[in-house]
Motif scaffolding. Sequence first.
Motif, PDB file in Angstrom:
ATOM      1  N   GLU A 107       0.819  -1.207   0.000  1.00 34.59           N
ATOM      2  CA  GLU A 107       0.000   0.000   0.000  1.00 34.59           C
ATOM      3  C   GLU A 107       0.857   1.263   0.000  1.00 34.59           C
ATOM      4  N   GLU A 108       2.135   1.128   0.350  1.00 30.58           N
ATOM      5  CA  GLU A 108       3.014   2.290   0.436  1.00 30.58           C
ATOM      6  C   GLU A 108       3.911   2.433  -0.792  1.00 30.58           C
ATOM      7  N   GLY A 109       3.651   1.646  -1.823  1.00 27.39           N
ATOM      8  CA  GLY A 109       4.439   1.728  -3.046  1.00 27.39           C
ATOM      9  C   GLY A 109       4.920   0.368  -3.494  1.00 27.39           C
ATOM     10  N   GLU A 110       4.919   0.149  -4.804  1.00 26.09           N
ATOM     11  CA  GLU A 110       5.316  -1.137  -5.348  1.00 26.09           C
ATOM     12  C   GLU A 110       6.792  -1.134  -5.736  1.00 26.09           C
ATOM     13  N   LEU A 111       7.385  -2.316  -5.697  1.00 20.16           N
ATOM     14  CA  LEU A 111       8.756  -2.504  -6.157  1.00 20.16           C
ATOM     15  C   LEU A 111       8.704  -2.783  -7.655  1.00 20.16           C
ATOM     16  N   ARG A 112       9.641  -2.216  -8.406  1.00 18.32           N
ATOM     17  CA  ARG A 112       9.645  -2.438  -9.848  1.00 18.32           C
ATOM     18  C   ARG A 112       9.711  -3.933 -10.155  1.00 18.32           C
ATOM     19  N   PRO A 113       8.906  -4.421 -11.121  1.00 19.14           N
ATOM     20  CA  PRO A 113       8.884  -5.851 -11.442  1.00 19.14           C
ATOM     21  C   PRO A 113      10.258  -6.405 -11.787  1.00 19.14           C
ATOM     22  N   GLN A 114      11.096  -5.603 -12.475  1.00 21.46           N
ATOM     23  CA  GLN A 114      12.427  -6.071 -12.845  1.00 21.46           C
ATOM     24  C   GLN A 114      13.272  -6.373 -11.609  1.00 21.46           C
TER      25      GLN A 114
END
Length: 345
Positions: A183-190
């Motif tokens: 909820e506080e931000g996603e990690l880049r898929p790569q």
Amino acid sequence: MSKYFPFSAIVGQSEMKAALLIAAVDRSIGGVMVFGDRGTGKSTAVRALAALLPPIRVVAGSRYNADPDRRADYAADPAAAKGKAIDGPVPFVDLPLGASEDRVVGALDLEAALTQGIKRFEPGLLARANRGFLYIDEINLLEDHIVDLLLDVAASGENVVEREGLSVRHPARVVLVGSGNPEEGELRPQLLDRFGLSVEVRTPDNLKERILVVKRRDAFDRDPAAFAAEWAAEDAKVLDSIAAARALLPQVTVDDSVLEASSRLCMAVGADGLRGELTMLRAARATAALDGDAHVDEGHLIEVAAMALRHRLRRNPLDDAGSTARIERALAEQFGLGERTKSAA
């Protein structure tokens, strides 16, 4: 007095504990990413496991926790060539959210440069964490270039630093553990794909389980030494299982039929690349070793599938089901499990 909550006393969170044990048995897994609510025991579990592991042999005076049996470790650490082999705790290093790149990888020792006129390398957090755990809380809020750097080092097992005329190469064989709240931000898929395993933890919704969590934590806070002593026997069993699994791991075999099942599953869920299959194979082998089995079967594959694949799925605009649900559905179709799998929702 014990500083850490006993690993075996952690209530629930079976998937997270399983992933950490797998990483402890086979360091080549590539680290563990833990997503979940705040206050669900993420950092507690990692610290508990690090404290539980047996001491490692290090060279006294080494700034990199040099292994006495690896002469290559001495090249970057002249002090290691003169030191004696001693027992030391498994390193556990917290990486602060605002840490600079120099603090992480190391930099020129400015005091020595200014006062003595010499160029000397000041090791960073990666050097301290060598042969242990590097824990990053709220990793999804960390700057991407720092995360990328950490993952590259974790994959290669070596840290290379070029700073102000210095060129230093030192061992950095770390088990990288990250945690965060989506909820506080996603990690880049790569970047997420570079982690070996990904687990999800949730606040318990079972009344008895919640009460048990509070009771155990309160008992630990009141008298840590007594609580640790109460769970010492159970922690010893966990330690014995890790030691036995490490010894058995090189002998664990995998049939082509299991490899085929693994590839079919990855194709069915649309996993990107082949890293998922390799990770699932290694995790299944480590799980078999923890179970005392010298042969990987479909049950071991089912147990680790969600952990190895959920963070590697392509987004499907026609399927709004979560990644875990998609994996469970594919497991049900391939292995005839109905609605039941060993993976956590």
